[in-house]
Design an enzyme around this catalytic site. Structure first.
Site, PDB file in Angstrom:
ATOM      1  N   GLN A   1     -71.334-100.357 -29.685  1.00 26.22           N
ATOM      2  CA  GLN A   1     -72.715 -99.356 -29.238  1.00 26.22           C
ATOM      3  C   GLN A   1     -73.538-101.573 -28.810  1.00 26.22           C
ATOM      4  O   GLN A   1     -74.060-101.706 -28.041  1.00 26.22           O
ATOM      5  CB  GLN A   1     -73.732 -99.185 -29.794  1.00 26.22           C
ATOM      6  CG  GLN A   1     -73.501 -97.594 -30.206  1.00 26.22           C
ATOM      7  CD  GLN A   1     -74.400 -97.472 -30.532  1.00 26.22           C
ATOM      8  OE1 GLN A   1     -74.539 -96.973 -31.780  1.00 26.22           O
ATOM      9  NE2 GLN A   1     -75.579 -96.767 -29.818  1.00 26.22           N
TER      10      GLN A   1
ATOM     11  N   HIS B   1     -69.521 -92.577 -32.990  1.00 24.48           N
ATOM     12  CA  HIS B   1     -69.211 -93.312 -32.521  1.00 24.48           C
ATOM     13  C   HIS B   1     -67.649 -94.458 -32.889  1.00 24.48           C
ATOM     14  O   HIS B   1     -67.346 -94.776 -31.624  1.00 24.48           O
ATOM     15  CB  HIS B   1     -70.725 -94.839 -32.812  1.00 24.48           C
ATOM     16  CG  HIS B   1     -71.509 -94.715 -31.987  1.00 24.48           C
ATOM     17  ND1 HIS B   1     -71.729 -94.506 -30.446  1.00 24.48           N
ATOM     18  CD2 HIS B   1     -73.247 -94.180 -32.752  1.00 24.48           C
ATOM     19  CE1 HIS B   1     -72.897 -94.304 -30.179  1.00 24.48           C
ATOM     20  NE2 HIS B   1     -73.852 -94.134 -31.463  1.00 24.48           N
TER      21      HIS B   1
ATOM     22  N   GLY C   1     -79.834 -96.478 -37.209  1.00 26.02           N
ATOM     23  CA  GLY C   1     -78.157 -96.630 -36.845  1.00 26.02           C
ATOM     24  C   GLY C   1     -77.665 -97.565 -35.980  1.00 26.02           C
ATOM     25  O   GLY C   1     -78.406 -97.111 -34.729  1.00 26.02           O
TER      26      GLY C   1
ATOM     27  N   HIS D   1     -72.921 -89.699 -36.915  1.00 28.91           N
ATOM     28  CA  HIS D   1     -74.017 -89.898 -35.708  1.00 28.91           C
ATOM     29  C   HIS D   1     -73.386 -91.326 -36.126  1.00 28.91           C
ATOM     30  O   HIS D   1     -72.253 -91.261 -34.827  1.00 28.91           O
ATOM     31  CB  HIS D   1     -75.662 -89.949 -35.724  1.00 28.91           C
ATOM     32  CG  HIS D   1     -75.650 -90.606 -34.476  1.00 28.91           C
ATOM     33  ND1 HIS D   1     -75.622 -89.472 -33.269  1.00 28.91           N
ATOM     34  CD2 HIS D   1     -75.560 -91.560 -33.810  1.00 28.91           C
ATOM     35  CE1 HIS D   1     -76.008 -89.950 -32.513  1.00 28.91           C
ATOM     36  NE2 HIS D   1     -76.134 -91.831 -32.539  1.00 28.91           N
ATOM     37  N   GLU D   2     -73.413 -92.193 -36.152  1.00 30.09           N
ATOM     38  CA  GLU D   2     -72.785 -93.547 -36.345  1.00 30.09           C
ATOM     39  C   GLU D   2     -71.437 -93.388 -36.639  1.00 30.09           C
ATOM     40  O   GLU D   2     -70.368 -94.297 -35.459  1.00 30.09           O
ATOM     41  CB  GLU D   2     -73.214 -94.533 -37.443  1.00 30.09           C
ATOM     42  CG  GLU D   2     -74.549 -94.711 -36.948  1.00 30.09           C
ATOM     43  CD  GLU D   2     -75.501 -94.794 -35.760  1.00 30.09           C
ATOM     44  OE1 GLU D   2     -74.446 -95.575 -35.206  1.00 30.09           O
ATOM     45  OE2 GLU D   2     -76.261 -94.942 -35.533  1.00 30.09           O
TER      46      GLU D   2
ATOM     47  N   CYS E   1     -80.439 -91.479 -29.630  1.00 31.10           N
ATOM     48  CA  CYS E   1     -78.856 -92.903 -29.637  1.00 31.10           C
ATOM     49  C   CYS E   1     -79.432 -93.810 -29.132  1.00 31.10           C
ATOM     50  O   CYS E   1     -80.076 -93.217 -27.455  1.00 31.10           O
ATOM     51  CB  CYS E   1     -77.576 -92.002 -29.034  1.00 31.10           C
ATOM     52  SG  CYS E   1     -76.585 -93.526 -29.809  1.00 31.10           S
ATOM     53  N   LEU E   2     -79.397 -95.245 -29.445  1.00 30.94           N
ATOM     54  CA  LEU E   2     -79.931 -96.317 -28.658  1.00 30.94           C
ATOM     55  C   LEU E   2     -79.411 -96.043 -27.295  1.00 30.94           C
ATOM     56  O   LEU E   2     -79.701 -97.140 -26.549  1.00 30.94           O
ATOM     57  CB  LEU E   2     -79.673 -97.408 -29.506  1.00 30.94           C
ATOM     58  CG  LEU E   2     -80.412 -97.120 -30.650  1.00 30.94           C
ATOM     59  CD1 LEU E   2     -79.780 -98.433 -31.623  1.00 30.94           C
ATOM     60  CD2 LEU E   2     -82.257 -97.348 -30.475  1.00 30.94           C
TER      61      LEU E   2
HETATM   62 NI    NI Z   1     -76.194 -92.840 -31.475  1.00 26.60          NI
END
Ligand code: NI
Length: 184
Positions: free
Chosen positions: A49, A143, A44, A139-140, A97-98
């Site tokens: 991000q 963000h 995701g 999760h997304e 998380c990226l």
């Molecule tokens: Ni994340």
């Protein structure tokens, strides 16, 4: 185009993202977000991000499942999403998380949700998701609200990752994808 990914500590990750004007042509941005997510082997990616504070994320939950799983994942873009309800059983799952490489932690969330969103053709949808797909959406979606999974950690768990989070902000980590570090 593959974007660099904003690392933990950048204020954009703590900000509530802006709603996108209905009908805006997002096709190039969405393609780039898929490319950026795939390049980083993510499941995701939310627009903040890649340094764009707008309410858009893409997911590919199929990567978290294999052919033996009953659940089938989805690859999809969510524009101006609103989680209408979360329900079902709470369960813990180890998230990453990226924007926060090398940090993982078990987070407890409900296993089902109903979400309203526009798809990439600006069709309004209301759907229920469960399992891994729901988990990635939660999760997304966080963000877009300026919430990171590490924000849910308290006490000792939070203290144990503190120095790692500072390393991430300083770029004292190694990743296979390009990042923007706030303290470097
Ligand atoms: Ni994340």
């Amino acid at each position: 185009m593959i974007y660099p990914i904003v690392a933990y500590g950048n204020p954009i990750l703590k900000k509530e993202a802006e709603e996108i004007t209905e009908g805006t042509d997002l096709s190039a941005l969405i393609n780039d977000m898929y490319a950026t997510m795939d390049h980083a082997n993510g499941v995701g990616l939310a627009a903040p991000q890649i340094n764009q504070s707008v309410r858009l994320f893409v997911i590919d939950s199929s990567l978290m499942l294999d052919e033996n799983d009953e659940e089938k994942g989805i690859r999809r873009a969510f524009i101006n999403p609103i989680i209408l309800d979360e329900y079902g059983d709470d369960y813990g799952f180890e998230e990453g998380c990226l924007s926060i490489p090398e940090v993982r932690a078990e987070i407890i969330r409900p296993d089902k949700l109903t979400i309203e969103y526009f798809d990439e053709n600006w069709n309004l949808k209301e759907e229920e998701f469960s399992g891994m797909t729901a988990r990635v959406i939660q999760h997304e979606y966080d963000h877009l609200e300026g919430i990171l999974f590490v924000d849910y950690l308290k006490g000792l768990k939070k203290r144990l990752i503190q120095s790692k989070l500072i390393d991430v902000s300083k770029g004292k980590i190694s990743t296979d994808y390009r990042m923007i570090y706030p303290l470097r």
